[in-house]
Write a protein that holds these residues in place. Sequence first.
Motif, short mmCIF file in Angstrom:
data_model
loop_
_atom_site.label_atom_id
_atom_site.label_comp_id
_atom_site.label_asym_id
_atom_site.label_seq_id
_atom_site.Cartn_x
_atom_site.Cartn_y
_atom_site.Cartn_z
N ASP A 94 0.83 -1.21 0.00
CA ASP A 94 0.00 0.00 0.00
C ASP A 94 0.86 1.26 0.00
OD1 ASP A 94 -2.26 -1.53 -0.03
OD2 ASP A 94 -2.70 -1.31 2.11
N TYR A 95 1.96 1.21 0.75
CA TYR A 95 2.84 2.37 0.80
C TYR A 95 3.41 2.66 -0.60
CZ TYR A 95 6.69 5.49 1.98
OH TYR A 95 7.54 6.58 2.05
N LEU A 99 3.20 5.79 -3.23
CA LEU A 99 4.37 6.42 -3.81
C LEU A 99 4.27 6.43 -5.34
CD1 LEU A 99 7.16 7.70 -3.65
CD2 LEU A 99 8.14 5.40 -3.45
N GLY A 100 3.83 5.32 -5.92
CA GLY A 100 3.67 5.25 -7.37
C GLY A 100 2.69 6.28 -7.89
N LYS A 101 1.60 6.48 -7.17
CA LYS A 101 0.60 7.47 -7.58
C LYS A 101 1.16 8.88 -7.48
CE LYS A 101 -3.35 4.55 -6.41
NZ LYS A 101 -4.47 4.28 -5.47
N GLU A 102 1.95 9.13 -6.44
CA GLU A 102 2.56 10.46 -6.29
C GLU A 102 3.59 10.70 -7.40
OE1 GLU A 102 3.23 14.23 -4.68
OE2 GLU A 102 1.64 12.78 -4.26
N VAL A 119 0.97 1.95 -17.93
CA VAL A 119 2.26 1.35 -17.59
C VAL A 119 2.98 2.33 -16.66
CG1 VAL A 119 4.41 0.36 -18.48
CG2 VAL A 119 2.30 0.18 -19.82
N MET A 120 2.52 2.35 -15.42
CA MET A 120 3.03 3.30 -14.42
C MET A 120 3.02 2.65 -13.05
SD MET A 120 1.13 6.82 -15.67
CE MET A 120 -0.51 6.08 -15.59
N ALA A 121 3.87 3.13 -12.18
CA ALA A 121 3.99 2.57 -10.83
C ALA A 121 2.74 2.81 -9.99
CB ALA A 121 5.21 3.16 -10.12
N SER A 122 1.81 3.61 -10.48
CA SER A 122 0.54 3.81 -9.79
C SER A 122 -0.42 2.64 -10.03
CB SER A 122 -0.11 5.11 -10.28
OG SER A 122 -0.20 5.12 -11.70
#
Length: 328
Positions: A94-95, A99-102, A119-122
């Motif tokens: 979840d953390y 971070l991926g969304k930020e 294709v993103m860390a979010s």
Amino acid sequence: MKEPMVDTYEQLKWWRMSYIEQVKYDHMKLNEFHDELITKTVKVAIENVTSEWGPPPAHFAFFMMGSAGRFEQALWSDQDHGLVFFSTDGRERDYFLKLGKEISLALECVGYVRCDGLVMASSERWCKSLLAWKAQIQEWMEEESFETLRHLLTFFDSRVFIGNPSLLDELKEVIFLNLNEKPTLIQRFYDNVERRKKAIGVFGQLLVESYGPHKNVIHLKNTVLFPYVNSLRLLALQEKITAPETLVRFEQLPDEMTEIKMLSAVFARLLQFRLRFQEIEQSYETIHLLRVDKLTSNEKQELKGYIRSGARLYKLTKKHIDKGCGMK
């Protein structure tokens, strides 16, 4: 280049707008700038998440894919990135999704548009623990569908910007181990990328879009650059080369692959060629569209040379892949 004293996304955006003018005609300097801008932006994103949620709870690596991973970005670029973190039970998930969304928000604020394919860390698909990543890569290779192999090829063009590069190397080793056990899988990779639009007609003319909003246009990235990018990715997979940069992959091929290695200089010139025509473009959507009717006769001939060399590279790549799979 001197790193700016910035701590907000808006300041980073203005730095991008002011500095990129100085490097937009030089492939190496432009991509060095993109690297520094992305790294600085992600560091600010990490600081913002840390201030609210505390420091990262585990070792991790943030990596870029696509043109950023290959060190081949144009003036404008979209986002292709992921996160891998060390975890035994997944509690940190979840953390890192936060971070991926930020990070996705931060890069968008600075000027990198979000990836249409997510294709993103979010996205949970691109933000996983080391163990979960290994399981996903294994699943992609066992399924062998067009979609899963496309994900795998996207992932393979990855490079760590922040964190421990060994995490990413460990994941690429999963791919190589699978190819050792099933070397013919490389032919499925070739089938996945071989489909491409013809760019030169039977009479030697450039084939452009004949109607619609992009009339008289060639998509420079898909039609001209990708034969080189796709070929060297396949050869890197077969030769167990972890580096994602196409020019580095050329360099690290075995010495006996002379005929292919000689095309490295052609690709380097192509990377410079495309920058000549991007000055007026103000968005990612149009940056790779080349108006053929605006080219001089010499520029058209140069473009045809790049296209023909790319087609030749595809054939040489197929020959090498077949040989590696025990075929004539």
